[in-house]
Scaffold this motif. Sequence first.
Motif, PDB file in Angstrom:
ATOM      1  N   LEU A 139      -7.769   5.663 -10.097  1.00 16.24           N
ATOM      2  CA  LEU A 139      -6.914   5.341  -8.950  1.00 16.24           C
ATOM      3  C   LEU A 139      -7.514   4.231  -8.095  1.00 16.24           C
ATOM      4  O   LEU A 139      -6.782   3.366  -7.596  1.00 16.24           O
ATOM      5  N   VAL A 140      -8.824   4.238  -7.950  1.00 17.89           N
ATOM      6  CA  VAL A 140      -9.479   3.147  -7.208  1.00 17.89           C
ATOM      7  C   VAL A 140      -9.279   1.831  -7.951  1.00 17.89           C
ATOM      8  O   VAL A 140      -8.929   0.805  -7.344  1.00 17.89           O
ATOM      9  N   LYS A 141      -9.481   1.847  -9.267  1.00 18.07           N
ATOM     10  CA  LYS A 141      -9.281   0.629 -10.062  1.00 18.07           C
ATOM     11  C   LYS A 141      -7.832   0.157  -9.978  1.00 18.07           C
ATOM     12  O   LYS A 141      -7.564  -1.047  -9.866  1.00 18.07           O
ATOM     13  N   ALA A 142      -6.898   1.095 -10.037  1.00 10.12           N
ATOM     14  CA  ALA A 142      -5.483   0.732  -9.939  1.00 10.12           C
ATOM     15  C   ALA A 142      -5.178   0.123  -8.570  1.00 10.12           C
ATOM     16  O   ALA A 142      -4.476  -0.887  -8.476  1.00 10.12           O
ATOM     17  N   TYR A 143      -5.715   0.729  -7.531  1.00  8.29           N
ATOM     18  CA  TYR A 143      -5.476   0.209  -6.175  1.00  8.29           C
ATOM     19  C   TYR A 143      -6.025  -1.208  -6.039  1.00  8.29           C
ATOM     20  O   TYR A 143      -5.361  -2.090  -5.490  1.00  8.29           O
ATOM     21  N   LEU A 144      -7.219  -1.415  -6.562  1.00 10.27           N
ATOM     22  CA  LEU A 144      -7.847  -2.729  -6.446  1.00 10.27           C
ATOM     23  C   LEU A 144      -7.134  -3.799  -7.277  1.00 10.27           C
ATOM     24  O   LEU A 144      -7.253  -4.986  -6.983  1.00 10.27           O
ATOM     25  N   SER A 145      -6.414  -3.376  -8.309  1.00 10.74           N
ATOM     26  CA  SER A 145      -5.720  -4.353  -9.156  1.00 10.74           C
ATOM     27  C   SER A 145      -4.201  -4.248  -9.033  1.00 10.74           C
ATOM     28  O   SER A 145      -3.479  -4.737  -9.892  1.00 10.74           O
ATOM     29  N   MET A 146      -3.711  -3.643  -7.967  1.00 13.64           N
ATOM     30  CA  MET A 146      -2.266  -3.442  -7.845  1.00 13.64           C
ATOM     31  C   MET A 146      -1.482  -4.741  -7.730  1.00 13.64           C
ATOM     32  O   MET A 146      -0.288  -4.760  -8.017  1.00 13.64           O
ATOM     33  N   THR A 147      -2.146  -5.831  -7.396  1.00 13.06           N
ATOM     34  CA  THR A 147      -1.431  -7.111  -7.369  1.00 13.06           C
ATOM     35  C   THR A 147      -1.054  -7.555  -8.779  1.00 13.06           C
ATOM     36  O   THR A 147      -0.132  -8.348  -8.951  1.00 13.06           O
ATOM     37  N   ARG A 194       0.843  -1.201   0.000  1.00 11.78           N
ATOM     38  CA  ARG A 194       0.000   0.000   0.000  1.00 11.78           C
ATOM     39  C   ARG A 194       0.877   1.250   0.000  1.00 11.78           C
ATOM     40  O   ARG A 194       0.600   2.218  -0.714  1.00 11.78           O
ATOM     41  N   GLU A 195       1.926   1.242   0.776  1.00  7.66           N
ATOM     42  CA  GLU A 195       2.824   2.399   0.878  1.00  7.66           C
ATOM     43  C   GLU A 195       3.541   2.660  -0.452  1.00  7.66           C
ATOM     44  O   GLU A 195       3.713   3.809  -0.856  1.00  7.66           O
ATOM     45  N   GLU A 196       3.953   1.606  -1.128  1.00  5.31           N
ATOM     46  CA  GLU A 196       4.598   1.756  -2.438  1.00  5.31           C
ATOM     47  C   GLU A 196       3.612   2.340  -3.454  1.00  5.31           C
ATOM     48  O   GLU A 196       3.972   3.211  -4.254  1.00  5.31           O
ATOM     49  N   PHE A 197       2.381   1.852  -3.394  1.00  5.36           N
ATOM     50  CA  PHE A 197       1.348   2.352  -4.293  1.00  5.36           C
ATOM     51  C   PHE A 197       1.140   3.849  -4.070  1.00  5.36           C
ATOM     52  O   PHE A 197       1.112   4.635  -5.018  1.00  5.36           O
ATOM     53  N   ILE A 198       1.007   4.242  -2.827  1.00  2.67           N
ATOM     54  CA  ILE A 198       0.799   5.653  -2.500  1.00  2.67           C
ATOM     55  C   ILE A 198       1.976   6.491  -2.989  1.00  2.67           C
ATOM     56  O   ILE A 198       1.783   7.579  -3.554  1.00  2.67           O
ATOM     57  N   VAL A 247       1.695   6.870  -6.754  1.00  6.96           N
ATOM     58  CA  VAL A 247       0.581   7.757  -7.109  1.00  6.96           C
ATOM     59  C   VAL A 247       0.953   9.210  -6.832  1.00  6.96           C
ATOM     60  O   VAL A 247       0.669  10.091  -7.660  1.00  6.96           O
ATOM     61  N   GLU A 248       1.593   9.468  -5.710  1.00  3.37           N
ATOM     62  CA  GLU A 248       2.005  10.839  -5.399  1.00  3.37           C
ATOM     63  C   GLU A 248       2.936  11.391  -6.473  1.00  3.37           C
ATOM     64  O   GLU A 248       2.867  12.564  -6.830  1.00  3.37           O
ATOM     65  N   ARG A 249       3.783  10.540  -7.010  1.00  3.32           N
ATOM     66  CA  ARG A 249       4.721  10.948  -8.045  1.00  3.32           C
ATOM     67  C   ARG A 249       4.026  11.173  -9.389  1.00  3.32           C
ATOM     68  O   ARG A 249       4.425  12.027 -10.173  1.00  3.32           O
ATOM     69  N   GLU A 250       2.988  10.420  -9.687  1.00  4.49           N
ATOM     70  CA  GLU A 250       2.350  10.445 -11.009  1.00  4.49           C
ATOM     71  C   GLU A 250       1.013  11.177 -11.049  1.00  4.49           C
ATOM     72  O   GLU A 250       0.442  11.357 -12.127  1.00  4.49           O
ATOM     73  N   GLN A 251       0.524  11.617  -9.918  1.00  2.00           N
ATOM     74  CA  GLN A 251      -0.819  12.203  -9.848  1.00  2.00           C
ATOM     75  C   GLN A 251      -0.981  13.426 -10.744  1.00  2.00           C
ATOM     76  O   GLN A 251      -1.982  13.563 -11.437  1.00  2.00           O
ATOM     77  N   LYS A 252      -0.022  14.314 -10.769  1.00  2.00           N
ATOM     78  CA  LYS A 252      -0.126  15.527 -11.584  1.00  2.00           C
ATOM     79  C   LYS A 252      -0.184  15.175 -13.079  1.00  2.00           C
ATOM     80  O   LYS A 252      -1.002  15.723 -13.821  1.00  2.00           O
ATOM     81  N   ALA A 253       0.665  14.258 -13.509  1.00  2.00           N
ATOM     82  CA  ALA A 253       0.668  13.849 -14.919  1.00  2.00           C
ATOM     83  C   ALA A 253      -0.650  13.164 -15.283  1.00  2.00           C
ATOM     84  O   ALA A 253      -1.198  13.389 -16.367  1.00  2.00           O
ATOM     85  N   LEU A 254      -1.162  12.345 -14.375  1.00  2.00           N
ATOM     86  CA  LEU A 254      -2.437  11.659 -14.617  1.00  2.00           C
ATOM     87  C   LEU A 254      -3.564  12.672 -14.778  1.00  2.00           C
ATOM     88  O   LEU A 254      -4.358  12.588 -15.720  1.00  2.00           O
ATOM     89  N   ARG A 255      -3.620  13.643 -13.902  1.00  2.00           N
ATOM     90  CA  ARG A 255      -4.681  14.652 -13.975  1.00  2.00           C
ATOM     91  C   ARG A 255      -4.552  15.498 -15.248  1.00  2.00           C
ATOM     92  O   ARG A 255      -5.559  15.840 -15.870  1.00  2.00           O
ATOM     93  N   SER A 256      -3.340  15.821 -15.649  1.00  2.00           N
ATOM     94  CA  SER A 256      -3.142  16.581 -16.886  1.00  2.00           C
ATOM     95  C   SER A 256      -3.615  15.788 -18.095  1.00  2.00           C
ATOM     96  O   SER A 256      -4.265  16.327 -18.998  1.00  2.00           O
ATOM     97  N   PHE A 257      -3.285  14.501 -18.123  1.00  2.00           N
ATOM     98  CA  PHE A 257      -3.721  13.630 -19.216  1.00  2.00           C
ATOM     99  C   PHE A 257      -5.246  13.573 -19.275  1.00  2.00           C
ATOM    100  O   PHE A 257      -5.851  13.756 -20.331  1.00  2.00           O
ATOM    101  N   LEU A 258      -5.876  13.348 -18.135  1.00  2.00           N
ATOM    102  CA  LEU A 258      -7.330  13.247 -18.116  1.00  2.00           C
ATOM    103  C   LEU A 258      -8.000  14.590 -18.393  1.00  2.00           C
ATOM    104  O   LEU A 258      -9.064  14.629 -19.013  1.00  2.00           O
ATOM    105  N   LEU A 259      -7.381  15.677 -17.980  1.00  2.00           N
ATOM    106  CA  LEU A 259      -7.925  17.001 -18.276  1.00  2.00           C
ATOM    107  C   LEU A 259      -7.972  17.226 -19.787  1.00  2.00           C
ATOM    108  O   LEU A 259      -8.949  17.757 -20.318  1.00  2.00           O
ATOM    109  N   ALA A 260      -6.935  16.789 -20.477  1.00  2.00           N
ATOM    110  CA  ALA A 260      -6.924  16.906 -21.937  1.00  2.00           C
ATOM    111  C   ALA A 260      -7.998  16.020 -22.560  1.00  2.00           C
ATOM    112  O   ALA A 260      -8.710  16.445 -23.477  1.00  2.00           O
ATOM    113  N   LEU A 261      -8.131  14.794 -22.074  1.00  2.00           N
ATOM    114  CA  LEU A 261      -9.157  13.899 -22.613  1.00  2.00           C
ATOM    115  C   LEU A 261     -10.563  14.432 -22.343  1.00  2.00           C
ATOM    116  O   LEU A 261     -11.472  14.220 -23.142  1.00  2.00           O
TER     117      LEU A 261
END
Length: 158
Positions: free
Chosen positions: A40-48, A3-7, A10-24
């Motif tokens: 992010l919820v889907k990613a968390y649930l499938s992080m295994t 969970r800590e690695e996932f967080i 996500v903290e590192r990639e959150q800005k890029a993810l939001r920019s990508f989705l903002l464009a879409l």
Amino acid sequence: MTREEFISHVEREQKALRSFLLALCCGNRDDADDLAQDALVKAYLSMTGYHDQGKFRSWLFKIAHNTFLNHKAGCRTMDSLEAARLLSGDTSAESSFEYQDLYLALSTLPPKERSAISLYYLSGYAVREISVITEVSEDAVKKQLSRGRDKLKEILKL
């Protein structure tokens, strides 16, 4: 992945993810934020299913792209830039936003072309990486980019 690695990822990639989705989502922050949360919820649930190969961003963008395609993000394809301006009103990014015309022009593209253009030009992915994220051939990505560029040039009168 813990969970800590996932967080941390996500903290590192959150800005890029939001920019990508903002464009879409054609500048609609509310839709982009909703999709980011869903992705992010889907990613968390499938992080295994994620195997740490240094491609977390691509894996996350693939989930976000599929989430966008499944939801259609409330950003339907517009017939023209003028139609997009009329419909956007105050629901898109602020009217003074520097890239408002680009987001409005993107709203005239079909979702697949919009995705290819956003990933290539706004997120800096190579054709091969876009092919993996969008699950289409490299030739299909090249065609989507070419069609998207041609349409944007015409719409924006470049």
